[in-house]
Design a protein around this motif. Structure first.
Motif, PDB file in Angstrom:
ATOM      1  N   GLU A  70       2.385  -1.667  11.352  1.00 20.39           N
ATOM      2  CA  GLU A  70       2.656  -1.626  12.790  1.00 20.39           C
ATOM      3  C   GLU A  70       1.534  -0.901  13.535  1.00 20.39           C
ATOM      4  O   GLU A  70       0.780  -0.103  12.962  1.00 20.39           O
ATOM      5  CB  GLU A  70       3.989  -0.922  13.038  1.00 20.39           C
ATOM      6  N   LEU A  71       1.442  -1.195  14.830  1.00 16.52           N
ATOM      7  CA  LEU A  71       0.435  -0.574  15.695  1.00 16.52           C
ATOM      8  C   LEU A  71       0.948   0.784  16.161  1.00 16.52           C
ATOM      9  O   LEU A  71       1.960   0.890  16.846  1.00 16.52           O
ATOM     10  CB  LEU A  71       0.150  -1.474  16.901  1.00 16.52           C
ATOM     11  N   THR A  72       0.230   1.841  15.773  1.00 16.26           N
ATOM     12  CA  THR A  72       0.619   3.207  16.127  1.00 16.26           C
ATOM     13  C   THR A  72      -0.590   3.957  16.682  1.00 16.26           C
ATOM     14  O   THR A  72      -1.740   3.476  16.600  1.00 16.26           O
ATOM     15  CB  THR A  72       1.150   3.954  14.893  1.00 16.26           C
ATOM     16  N   ASN A  73      -0.325   5.128  17.248  1.00 13.85           N
ATOM     17  CA  ASN A  73      -1.434   5.956  17.750  1.00 13.85           C
ATOM     18  C   ASN A  73      -2.350   6.416  16.612  1.00 13.85           C
ATOM     19  O   ASN A  73      -3.569   6.510  16.773  1.00 13.85           O
ATOM     20  CB  ASN A  73      -0.871   7.171  18.489  1.00 13.85           C
ATOM     21  N   GLY A  74      -1.753   6.699  15.458  1.00 11.01           N
ATOM     22  CA  GLY A  74      -2.569   7.088  14.313  1.00 11.01           C
ATOM     23  C   GLY A  74      -3.496   5.975  13.859  1.00 11.01           C
ATOM     24  O   GLY A  74      -4.639   6.219  13.456  1.00 11.01           O
ATOM     25  N   TYR A  75      -3.010   4.733  13.934  1.00 13.43           N
ATOM     26  CA  TYR A  75      -3.851   3.584  13.565  1.00 13.43           C
ATOM     27  C   TYR A  75      -5.056   3.474  14.494  1.00 13.43           C
ATOM     28  O   TYR A  75      -6.188   3.256  14.044  1.00 13.43           O
ATOM     29  CB  TYR A  75      -3.006   2.310  13.614  1.00 13.43           C
ATOM     30  N   VAL A  76      -4.826   3.639  15.799  1.00 12.49           N
ATOM     31  CA  VAL A  76      -5.930   3.564  16.769  1.00 12.49           C
ATOM     32  C   VAL A  76      -6.939   4.675  16.519  1.00 12.49           C
ATOM     33  O   VAL A  76      -8.163   4.454  16.543  1.00 12.49           O
ATOM     34  CB  VAL A  76      -5.366   3.640  18.202  1.00 12.49           C
ATOM     35  N   LEU A  77      -6.441   5.890  16.262  1.00 14.25           N
ATOM     36  CA  LEU A  77      -7.346   7.018  16.032  1.00 14.25           C
ATOM     37  C   LEU A  77      -8.190   6.807  14.775  1.00 14.25           C
ATOM     38  O   LEU A  77      -9.407   7.003  14.789  1.00 14.25           O
ATOM     39  CB  LEU A  77      -6.532   8.306  15.914  1.00 14.25           C
ATOM     40  N   MET A  78      -7.567   6.391  13.690  1.00 16.22           N
ATOM     41  CA  MET A  78      -8.292   6.233  12.439  1.00 16.22           C
ATOM     42  C   MET A  78      -9.298   5.079  12.527  1.00 16.22           C
ATOM     43  O   MET A  78     -10.392   5.153  11.946  1.00 16.22           O
ATOM     44  CB  MET A  78      -7.318   5.997  11.287  1.00 16.22           C
ATOM     45  N   CYS A  79      -8.956   4.017  13.254  1.00 19.64           N
ATOM     46  CA  CYS A  79      -9.925   2.920  13.459  1.00 19.64           C
ATOM     47  C   CYS A  79     -11.137   3.416  14.233  1.00 19.64           C
ATOM     48  O   CYS A  79     -12.282   3.066  13.929  1.00 19.64           O
ATOM     49  CB  CYS A  79      -9.260   1.759  14.185  1.00 19.64           C
ATOM     50  N   THR A  80     -10.907   4.246  15.250  1.00 19.52           N
ATOM     51  CA  THR A  80     -12.012   4.782  16.041  1.00 19.52           C
ATOM     52  C   THR A  80     -12.916   5.673  15.195  1.00 19.52           C
ATOM     53  O   THR A  80     -14.147   5.564  15.252  1.00 19.52           O
ATOM     54  CB  THR A  80     -11.467   5.574  17.238  1.00 19.52           C
TER      55      THR A  80
ATOM     56  N   SER B 122      -3.361  -2.152   5.662  1.00 20.30           N
ATOM     57  CA  SER B 122      -1.932  -2.385   5.915  1.00 20.30           C
ATOM     58  C   SER B 122      -1.682  -3.610   6.783  1.00 20.30           C
ATOM     59  O   SER B 122      -0.876  -4.484   6.403  1.00 20.30           O
ATOM     60  CB  SER B 122      -1.303  -1.139   6.537  1.00 20.30           C
ATOM     61  N   PRO B 123      -2.327  -3.757   7.967  1.00 23.31           N
ATOM     62  CA  PRO B 123      -2.062  -4.967   8.756  1.00 23.31           C
ATOM     63  C   PRO B 123      -2.571  -6.241   8.085  1.00 23.31           C
ATOM     64  O   PRO B 123      -1.994  -7.311   8.276  1.00 23.31           O
ATOM     65  CB  PRO B 123      -2.794  -4.702  10.078  1.00 23.31           C
ATOM     66  N   ILE B 124      -3.643  -6.150   7.276  1.00 24.45           N
ATOM     67  CA  ILE B 124      -4.134  -7.349   6.595  1.00 24.45           C
ATOM     68  C   ILE B 124      -3.158  -7.763   5.491  1.00 24.45           C
ATOM     69  O   ILE B 124      -2.928  -8.960   5.268  1.00 24.45           O
ATOM     70  CB  ILE B 124      -5.547  -7.096   6.038  1.00 24.45           C
ATOM     71  N   ALA B 125      -2.564  -6.789   4.797  1.00 28.19           N
ATOM     72  CA  ALA B 125      -1.533  -7.118   3.812  1.00 28.19           C
ATOM     73  C   ALA B 125      -0.341  -7.781   4.490  1.00 28.19           C
ATOM     74  O   ALA B 125       0.229  -8.756   3.967  1.00 28.19           O
ATOM     75  CB  ALA B 125      -1.095  -5.861   3.070  1.00 28.19           C
ATOM     76  N   ALA B 126       0.042  -7.279   5.660  1.00 28.14           N
ATOM     77  CA  ALA B 126       1.139  -7.911   6.405  1.00 28.14           C
ATOM     78  C   ALA B 126       0.763  -9.317   6.840  1.00 28.14           C
ATOM     79  O   ALA B 126       1.598 -10.240   6.816  1.00 28.14           O
ATOM     80  CB  ALA B 126       1.499  -7.050   7.615  1.00 28.14           C
ATOM     81  N   LEU B 127      -0.500  -9.521   7.231  1.00 30.95           N
ATOM     82  CA  LEU B 127      -0.958 -10.855   7.635  1.00 30.95           C
ATOM     83  C   LEU B 127      -0.934 -11.810   6.444  1.00 30.95           C
ATOM     84  O   LEU B 127      -0.523 -12.979   6.581  1.00 30.95           O
ATOM     85  CB  LEU B 127      -2.368 -10.756   8.213  1.00 30.95           C
ATOM     86  N   GLY B 128      -1.376 -11.339   5.263  1.00 28.63           N
ATOM     87  CA  GLY B 128      -1.343 -12.188   4.085  1.00 28.63           C
ATOM     88  C   GLY B 128       0.069 -12.573   3.682  1.00 28.63           C
ATOM     89  O   GLY B 128       0.336 -13.737   3.334  1.00 28.63           O
ATOM     90  N   ILE B 129       1.007 -11.617   3.723  1.00 32.78           N
ATOM     91  CA  ILE B 129       2.397 -11.947   3.399  1.00 32.78           C
ATOM     92  C   ILE B 129       2.978 -12.906   4.434  1.00 32.78           C
ATOM     93  O   ILE B 129       3.786 -13.793   4.108  1.00 32.78           O
ATOM     94  CB  ILE B 129       3.233 -10.654   3.303  1.00 32.78           C
ATOM     95  N   GLY B 130       2.547 -12.757   5.692  1.00 36.96           N
ATOM     96  CA  GLY B 130       3.013 -13.684   6.718  1.00 36.96           C
ATOM     97  C   GLY B 130       2.576 -15.112   6.430  1.00 36.96           C
ATOM     98  O   GLY B 130       3.363 -16.061   6.582  1.00 36.96           O
TER      99      GLY B 130
END
Length: 545
Positions: A59-69, A98-106
């Motif tokens: 899921e999209l969270t504030n921690g995800y945005v920070l770590m990507c930056t 994590s989001p790529i694993a979710a995309l692959g399962i999708g």
């Protein structure tokens, strides 16, 4: 009278039996393949729990945005300084797995809602990577196209293989819950650096860099996603196909999502196929044009997104082959039916030991300069310089080209430096260093304009140069030590300080005054001229004590 089974019914029964046997055989093959890959065969409840866990972690969270930056910032700084260790270190904090694993399962589950949610999270991470690379490049004083940056401006077969293996490892880590952090580093290495290179290409106004990195990102993303989907489908972690909603809108959305990922992957595969065809034909053409006994030490095929492919080769040969490059181009054109430019360099090596040493040296130079460091544009530099050239060589590691023209009548050091500045701006990605003809001494004038010095410039020699021009000339000549002499202590101190700041050791040599004739009286004292003489050539060994 007993009833007989109609022929049509017998045929239906036989067809049904064949399908059952085929399904049973495929199931056995799938089970055997799962055991070979050491994949677990999940129960429906375990598969459902795994899908919910992956969905929550992606899921999209504030921690995800920070770590990507943070990951993108560290990655672009590592790329700008061409540090592989820094780039890999940046991936330790990247949360893209994590989001790529979710995309692959999708995709494996044909779940349109999950594909949309995961794609949105991946898109946010991609946008952060591009914007961070753009902003930090604009703020950075260093914007050179390093080998680390150039290696991510076009997809290669090795990049595709890395993405495929990373995706398989990511799928394995997802369904087993082991090694996720280390495998996430491999996945992020294939995705985050290309994103920051896209921002770099936009910042330095190099659209081909940005487009090549964008194609590399989508290629790696597609390979990783489809690899994760394959592993999760084999392990039964994906949703059963019987629960898929086959509405027209749903099918159209799935086809669109598939095309978004499959199109760049197919473009890359077509490009790699073309490069492989050119590589095989170029090897045969170069060997035939170079003569017997030659060995190809390096062979690189480069193809732009919108342009013709080109070949760069290094050949170790016992005898020089005249017009080998032109002959190889002709043979290659006859084979492929299209013109492909070839840049061919020949290294002479008479015996086997010399050939082996030449190949090792070529490999070491390639490693130091970066696998993707291209050959300098020698012809373009000669054309831009417009001077008769004595020699031309390159330092690929520093991406510098050195050019030594012949001594031109009437030309001063200032003329050569102005020519260097003019040519350097016309060779993007490479820095031109023009080496002027060497001089035994340099007359250095520190008095500035003639109207401002104490002697009104009457003592200034015609060939005197300012200190900064003397530093430039000595650096081009590779001089690390010179001798200075002069009558003005302040001028000598000024030149010594400027030479020391430039890394040139200056040793003062006190001038010996000329004896006066007996008949002449003591001359009037006057301010010595601000003139310093730098002795460039060292003393001959026979003159040294």
């Amino acid at each position: 009278m007993t009833g007989e089974t109609p022929p049509a019914a017998k045929q239906d029964v036989a067809t049904s039996l064949r399908w059952r046997l085929l399904r049973a055989r495929l199931h056995r093959l799938r089970t055997r393949f799962i055991h070979i890959l050491l994949l677990p065969e999940l129960t429906p409840d375990q598969a459902f729990d795994l899908r919910q866990t992956v969905r929550k972690e992606g899921e999209l969270t504030n921690g995800y945005v920070l770590m990507c930056t943070l990951a993108a910032g560290i990655a672009i700084l590592g790329l700008l300084q061409s540090s592989t260790a820094v780039v890999i270190g940046a991936m330790l904090v990247s949360p893209l797995m994590s989001p790529i694993a979710a995309l692959g399962i999708g995709f494996a589950s044909l779940d349109g809602q999950r594909i949309r949610e995961a794609a949105r999270v991946v898109a946010v991470g991609a946008a952060i990577g591009i914007l961070t690379g753009l902003l930090l490049t604009l703020l950075s004083p260093i914007r050179d196209a390093t080998p680390e940056i150039l290696s991510r401006t076009k997809p290669t077969l090795l990049d595709l293989a890395v993405a495929l293996f990373s995706g398989i490892a990511g799928g394995y880590a997802t369904v087993t819950g082991k090694g996720g952090t280390a495998i996430g580093v491999a996945i992020a290495t294939a995705l985050m650096p290309p994103l920051t290179v896209i921002g770099y290409g936009i910042a330095v106004l190099q659209p081909m860099f940005a487009l090549g990195a964008l194609l590399l990102f989508f290629t790696n993303l597609a390979a990783i996603t489809f690899s994760v989907a394959l592993v999760t489908r084999l392990s039964r972690a994906a949703r059963p196909l019987g629960k898929v909603e086959w509405t027209p809108r749903y099918v159209a959305a799935l086809i669109l999502a598939f095309l978004v990922l499959a199109t760049p992957l197919s473009m890359t595969l077509m490009q790699l196929s073309q490069e492989g065809r050119v590589r095989i034909a170029a090897r045969s053409a170069i060997l035939a044009a170079s003569g017997e006994g030659c060995t190809i030490a390096q062979l690189d095929v480069q193809s732009a997104l919108f342009g013709e492919p080109s070949v760069k080769a290094l050949v170790v040969t016992p005898a020089y082959a005249a017009n080998a490059q032109a002959n190889a181009e002709t043979r290659l054109q006859q084979t492929l039916g299209e013109h492909v430019g070839i840049t061919l360099q020949q290294i002479l090596a008479a015996d086997v030991q010399a050939q082996t040493r030449a190949m090792v040296d070529a490999a070491m130079e390639r490693t130091a300069a970066g696998i993707t460091a291209d050959t300098p544009p020698y012809n373009a530099i000669r054309t831009a310089i417009g001077l008769p050239t004595r020699s031309l060589w390159a330092d690929r590691a520093q991406r510098q080209v050195y050019l030594e023209p012949i001594a031109l009548p009437g030309w001063s050091l200032a003329d050569y430096r102005a020519t260097e500045a003019r040519v350097s701006g016309s060779t993007p990605g490479w820095t031109v260093r023009l080496v002027p003809p060497a001089q035994p001494t340099l007359a250095i004038w520190t008095g500035g304009d003639d109207a401002n010095d104490g002697n009104n410039g009457k003592d200034r020699p015609a060939d005197a140069v300012p200190p900064d021009l003397a530093v430039w000339a000595l650096q081009r000549w590779g001089m690390a030590k010179v001798m200075l002499s002069g009558q003005d202590p302040q001028a000598v101190a000024l030149v010594t300080r400027q030479f020391t700041d430039a890394g040139i050791a200056a040793q003062y040599q006190s001038p010996v005054p000329a004896p006066l004739p007996p008949s002449r009286a003591e001359p009037e004292s006057r301010t010595p001229p601000p003139l310093v003489t730098a002795t460039v050539y060292p003393a001959r060994p026979s003159q040294q004590p």
